[in-house]
Design a protein around this motif. Structure first.
Motif, short mmCIF file in Angstrom:
data_model
loop_
_atom_site.label_atom_id
_atom_site.label_comp_id
_atom_site.label_asym_id
_atom_site.label_seq_id
_atom_site.Cartn_x
_atom_site.Cartn_y
_atom_site.Cartn_z
N GLY A 4 0.78 -1.23 0.00
CA GLY A 4 0.00 0.00 0.00
C GLY A 4 0.81 1.28 0.00
N ARG A 5 2.11 1.17 -0.35
CA ARG A 5 2.99 2.36 -0.37
C ARG A 5 3.56 2.62 -1.76
NH1 ARG A 5 5.90 2.47 5.09
NH2 ARG A 5 4.79 0.93 6.33
N GLY A 6 3.21 1.80 -2.71
CA GLY A 6 3.73 1.98 -4.07
C GLY A 6 5.14 1.45 -4.27
N LEU A 7 5.62 0.63 -3.33
CA LEU A 7 7.03 0.17 -3.42
C LEU A 7 7.27 -0.70 -4.65
CD1 LEU A 7 7.78 -0.73 0.30
CD2 LEU A 7 8.40 1.35 -0.96
N VAL A 8 6.36 -1.62 -4.92
CA VAL A 8 6.58 -2.53 -6.04
C VAL A 8 6.41 -1.80 -7.37
CG1 VAL A 8 5.27 -4.31 -7.28
CG2 VAL A 8 6.36 -4.86 -5.12
N THR A 9 5.46 -0.92 -7.45
CA THR A 9 5.31 -0.15 -8.69
C THR A 9 6.59 0.63 -8.98
OG1 THR A 9 2.92 0.04 -8.41
CG2 THR A 9 3.97 1.68 -9.82
N ARG A 10 7.15 1.25 -7.95
CA ARG A 10 8.38 2.03 -8.15
C ARG A 10 9.54 1.12 -8.52
NH1 ARG A 10 8.47 5.72 -2.77
NH2 ARG A 10 6.42 4.94 -2.20
N ALA A 11 9.67 -0.01 -7.82
CA ALA A 11 10.78 -0.93 -8.08
C ALA A 11 10.66 -1.55 -9.47
CB ALA A 11 10.81 -2.02 -7.01
N ALA A 12 9.44 -1.93 -9.83
CA ALA A 12 9.24 -2.55 -11.15
C ALA A 12 9.56 -1.54 -12.25
CB ALA A 12 7.81 -3.07 -11.28
N ARG A 13 9.23 -0.27 -12.02
CA ARG A 13 9.57 0.75 -13.03
C ARG A 13 11.07 0.81 -13.27
NH1 ARG A 13 5.50 4.87 -11.40
NH2 ARG A 13 3.74 4.36 -12.75
N VAL A 14 11.81 0.72 -12.17
CA VAL A 14 13.28 0.82 -12.30
C VAL A 14 13.82 -0.34 -13.13
CG1 VAL A 14 15.47 0.69 -11.03
CG2 VAL A 14 13.60 2.09 -10.14
N ILE A 15 13.37 -1.58 -12.82
CA ILE A 15 13.97 -2.72 -13.54
C ILE A 15 13.45 -2.82 -14.97
CG2 ILE A 15 14.48 -3.95 -11.38
CD1 ILE A 15 12.27 -6.00 -12.24
N ILE A 16 12.19 -2.44 -15.18
CA ILE A 16 11.66 -2.49 -16.55
C ILE A 16 12.34 -1.41 -17.40
CG2 ILE A 16 9.60 -2.15 -17.98
CD1 ILE A 16 7.98 -3.44 -15.66
N ASP A 17 12.57 -0.25 -16.79
CA ASP A 17 13.27 0.82 -17.49
C ASP A 17 14.66 0.35 -17.94
OD1 ASP A 17 12.39 3.60 -17.98
OD2 ASP A 17 14.43 4.02 -17.30
N TRP A 18 15.34 -0.35 -17.03
CA TRP A 18 16.67 -0.89 -17.34
C TRP A 18 16.58 -1.91 -18.47
CZ3 TRP A 18 18.38 -6.04 -16.45
CH2 TRP A 18 19.75 -6.24 -16.66
N ALA A 19 15.58 -2.81 -18.36
CA ALA A 19 15.45 -3.88 -19.37
C ALA A 19 15.20 -3.29 -20.76
CB ALA A 19 14.31 -4.82 -18.98
N ILE A 20 14.35 -2.27 -20.81
CA ILE A 20 13.99 -1.71 -22.11
C ILE A 20 15.08 -0.77 -22.64
CG2 ILE A 20 12.37 -0.13 -23.25
CD1 ILE A 20 10.13 -1.48 -21.64
N ARG A 21 15.52 0.16 -21.78
CA ARG A 21 16.44 1.19 -22.28
C ARG A 21 17.88 0.72 -22.39
NH1 ARG A 21 13.10 5.12 -22.56
NH2 ARG A 21 11.60 5.30 -20.87
#
Ligand SMILES: CC(C)(COP(=O)(O)OP(=O)(O)OC[C@H]1O[C@@H](n2cnc3c(N)ncnc32)[C@H](O)[C@@H]1OP(=O)(O)O)[C@@H](O)C(=O)NCCC(=O)NCCS
Length: 186
Positions: free
Chosen positions: A105-122
């Motif tokens: 309920g703090r957005g931790l996974v959304t933030r973490a997933a953004r970081v790793i997906i950003d790395w995977a794509i970019r």
């Protein structure tokens, strides 16, 4: 070392076999909650199996075939994000996640997933990032939505889990759909 701040006292760091005791203590805190939808607690029942699961991901990372990162909140390991599949040749990967209940309920996974997906794509040139989730797992489906993923379909009753055949929803985001913005949490 090698920590990425997620804000609000949270950090994303590699999660490795030498941290097996810390990892097991975290899984024990979340065993019941996490196990409702995913089998992670069942394959990390004790120190030996927890270490072996972490070693499996260390091996995948060495082969560039998967990744595992922990989420620490105020110094306590509270969850993680991973690439269960990371196929550089085909440009496809599959991400996943979990949290212990106090960290929800703090957005931790959304933030973490953004970081790793950003790395995977970019950085790694991935074309497609998948998110496979039980149709009953509303919290995880909401994460996929927040990540801007599209629901592509459902594998009906494909996954026997604890005596019930679950339907798996397939969500995904393509590189062309991934936003330029890399900060922010919503
Ligand atoms: C799936 C799971 C990780 C989702 O946890 P979560 O905390 O809901 O997800 P997030 O970390 O992205 O946080 C989103 C929630 O925090 C809230 N939030 C607070 N601050 C936020 C912020 N800065 N950014 C985004 N969301 C924020 C959101 O509103 C949302 O709460 P809501 O669903 O009540 O609206 C968790 O339910 C879990 O571990 N389940 C068991 C394991 C599992 O099912 N894993 C997934 C397998 S596919």
């Amino acid at each position: 070392m090698f920590a990425i701040s997620l804000g609000d006292g949270a950090e994303l760091r590699p999660l490795e076999p030498w941290q097996a005791e810390e990892f097991l203590a975290h899984i024990d805190r979340g065993r019941e909650y996490i196990g409702v939808h995913v089998g992670l607690p069942d394959v990390t029942a004790d120190l030996e199996s927890a270490r072996s699961w972490l070693q499996g991901y260390a091996d995948k990372a060495a082969a560039d075939a998967g990744r595992l990162y922990g989420i620490w909140l105020d110094g306590l390991l509270v969850g993680g994000v991973l690439f269960r599949i990371f196929d550089v040749r085909l440009g496809n990967c599959e991400a996943g996640c979990w949290l212990e209940p106090d960290a929800v309920g703090r957005g931790l996974v959304t933030r973490a997933a953004r970081v790793i997906i950003d790395w995977a794509i970019r950085e790694r040139g991935m074309h497609r990032v998948e998110w496979l989730v039980s149709s009953e797992n509303t919290a995880s489906i909401n994460v996929a939505r927040r990540l801007g993923m599209t629901r592509e379909g459902a594998l009906r009753e494909n996954h026997p889990y604890r005596g019930v055949r679950q339907t798996t929803e397939v969500w995904a985001v393509l590189a062309s759909e991934w936003p330029v913005r890399t900060t922010g949490t919503r």
